[in-house]
Design an enzyme around this catalytic site. Sequence first.
Site, PDB file in Angstrom:
ATOM      1  N   LYS A   1       8.273  20.808  27.033  1.00  0.00           N
ATOM      2  CA  LYS A   1       7.137  19.975  27.464  1.00  0.00           C
ATOM      3  C   LYS A   1       5.990  20.843  27.965  1.00  0.00           C
ATOM      4  CE  LYS A   1       9.493  15.850  29.346  1.00  0.00           C
ATOM      5  NZ  LYS A   1       9.712  15.132  30.632  1.00  0.00           N
TER       6      LYS A   1
ATOM      7  N   ASP B   1       7.165  11.615  32.236  1.00  0.00           N
ATOM      8  CA  ASP B   1       8.406  10.916  31.912  1.00  0.00           C
ATOM      9  C   ASP B   1       8.238  10.279  30.542  1.00  0.00           C
ATOM     10  OD1 ASP B   1      11.069  10.453  32.939  1.00  0.00           O
ATOM     11  OD2 ASP B   1      10.579   8.346  32.690  1.00  0.00           O
TER      12      ASP B   1
ATOM     13  N   PHE C   1      12.101  19.724  19.897  1.00  0.00           N
ATOM     14  CA  PHE C   1      13.246  19.606  20.809  1.00  0.00           C
ATOM     15  C   PHE C   1      13.673  18.143  20.880  1.00  0.00           C
ATOM     16  CE2 PHE C   1      11.227  17.622  24.565  1.00  0.00           C
ATOM     17  CZ  PHE C   1       9.896  17.748  24.216  1.00  0.00           C
TER      18      PHE C   1
ATOM     19  N   ARG D   1       2.696  12.466  23.887  1.00  0.00           N
ATOM     20  CA  ARG D   1       2.288  13.367  24.982  1.00  0.00           C
ATOM     21  C   ARG D   1       0.810  13.713  24.863  1.00  0.00           C
ATOM     22  NH1 ARG D   1       6.461  16.107  24.741  1.00  0.00           N
ATOM     23  NH2 ARG D   1       7.336  14.883  26.442  1.00  0.00           N
TER      24      ARG D   1
HETATM   25  P1  ITT Z   1      11.923  16.558  33.117  1.00  0.00           P
HETATM   26  O1  ITT Z   1      12.339  15.176  33.590  1.00  0.00           O
HETATM   27  O2  ITT Z   1      12.406  17.676  33.984  1.00  0.00           O
HETATM   28  O3  ITT Z   1      10.439  16.629  32.848  1.00  0.00           O
HETATM   29  P2  ITT Z   1      13.496  15.837  30.770  1.00  0.00           P
HETATM   30  O4  ITT Z   1      13.790  16.580  29.500  1.00  0.00           O
HETATM   31  O5  ITT Z   1      14.646  15.265  31.544  1.00  0.00           O
HETATM   32  O6  ITT Z   1      12.612  16.810  31.678  1.00  0.00           O
HETATM   33  P3  ITT Z   1      12.447  13.155  30.171  1.00  0.00           P
HETATM   34  O7  ITT Z   1      13.335  12.408  31.104  1.00  0.00           O
HETATM   35  O8  ITT Z   1      11.005  12.748  30.140  1.00  0.00           O
HETATM   36  O9  ITT Z   1      12.440  14.715  30.456  1.00  0.00           O
HETATM   37  O10 ITT Z   1      12.946  13.143  28.675  1.00  0.00           O
HETATM   38  C1  ITT Z   1      13.716  12.144  28.142  1.00  0.00           C
HETATM   39  C2  ITT Z   1      14.455  12.680  26.946  1.00  0.00           C
HETATM   40  O11 ITT Z   1      13.578  12.611  25.831  1.00  0.00           O
HETATM   41  C3  ITT Z   1      14.945  14.113  27.035  1.00  0.00           C
HETATM   42  O12 ITT Z   1      16.195  14.208  26.382  1.00  0.00           O
HETATM   43  C4  ITT Z   1      13.901  14.914  26.275  1.00  0.00           C
HETATM   44  O13 ITT Z   1      14.461  16.042  25.656  1.00  0.00           O
HETATM   45  C5  ITT Z   1      13.447  13.894  25.250  1.00  0.00           C
HETATM   46  N1  ITT Z   1      12.037  14.074  24.934  1.00  0.00           N
HETATM   47  C6  ITT Z   1      10.980  13.993  25.779  1.00  0.00           C
HETATM   48  N2  ITT Z   1       9.843  14.237  25.132  1.00  0.00           N
HETATM   49  C7  ITT Z   1      10.179  14.468  23.836  1.00  0.00           C
HETATM   50  C8  ITT Z   1       9.463  14.806  22.676  1.00  0.00           C
HETATM   51  O14 ITT Z   1       8.150  14.974  22.701  1.00  0.00           O
HETATM   52  N3  ITT Z   1      10.138  14.968  21.545  1.00  0.00           N
HETATM   53  C9  ITT Z   1      11.478  14.809  21.484  1.00  0.00           C
HETATM   54  N4  ITT Z   1      12.237  14.527  22.534  1.00  0.00           N
HETATM   55  C10 ITT Z   1      11.594  14.364  23.712  1.00  0.00           C
END
Ligand code: ITT
Length: 179
Positions: A13, A66, A142, A169
């Site tokens: 991110k 989020d 990812f 995003r």
């Molecule tokens: P933080 O809360 O520490 O920021 P996180 O990876 O836990 O990190 P989220 O709760 O926002 O963040 O993410 C929800 C899930 O969606 C998590 O498994 C991410 O890897 C995935 N995710 C978030 N943004 C994504 C994207 O742009 N492309 C693919 N997967 C994404």
Amino acid sequence: MRKIIFVTGNAHKVKEASNILLKLGITVEQNNCGYPELQEDELEKIAAYGAECAADHLGGEVMVDDSGLFIRALGGFPGPYSAYVFDTLGNERILKMMEGGTDRAAVFRCVIGYCRPGEKALLFSGEVEGEISLVGRGDAGFGYDPIFEVGGRTFGDMGDYEKNLLSHRYRALLKFARG
Ligand code: ITT
């Protein structure tokens, strides 16, 4: 140049947000201090609470992100539980759950929470409509990127440059940068 502290444990991110915001005149610095992630049913509530906690904890302005994948045929699952579901089930089992169905529509949503200490968070949301691919494709990105398709190509096929021109995003960060 303006600098913003991005509180997240997810380095992917940070890379995306840095590339997007640099073009908009903002540099990004990651802070991995963590914040309490509410198990809530709305990304907005999770982002607001997280941003407010992190700003108070660090004593400065911060941003959090989020995000969630909402699959229509699964009633919006995994939505706000996307991180937990990715860690426990992963992409292959989500694809399995969708076998046999014809409705593959999905929406990726991102809510950016911005907050200064002692204040209420400001929220900026972005979303992109797409479909769940039949099989995972592409090495880039990812998380759910290999199974989320826009215009027939997955985010995993696209790579950062293209994804950052149309992603959930990007759309949320553009609103954030414009205040
Ligand atoms: P933080 O809360 O520490 O920021 P996180 O990876 O836990 O990190 P989220 O709760 O926002 O963040 O993410 C929800 C899930 O969606 C998590 O498994 C991410 O890897 C995935 N995710 C978030 N943004 C994504 C994207 O742009 N492309 C693919 N997967 C994404």
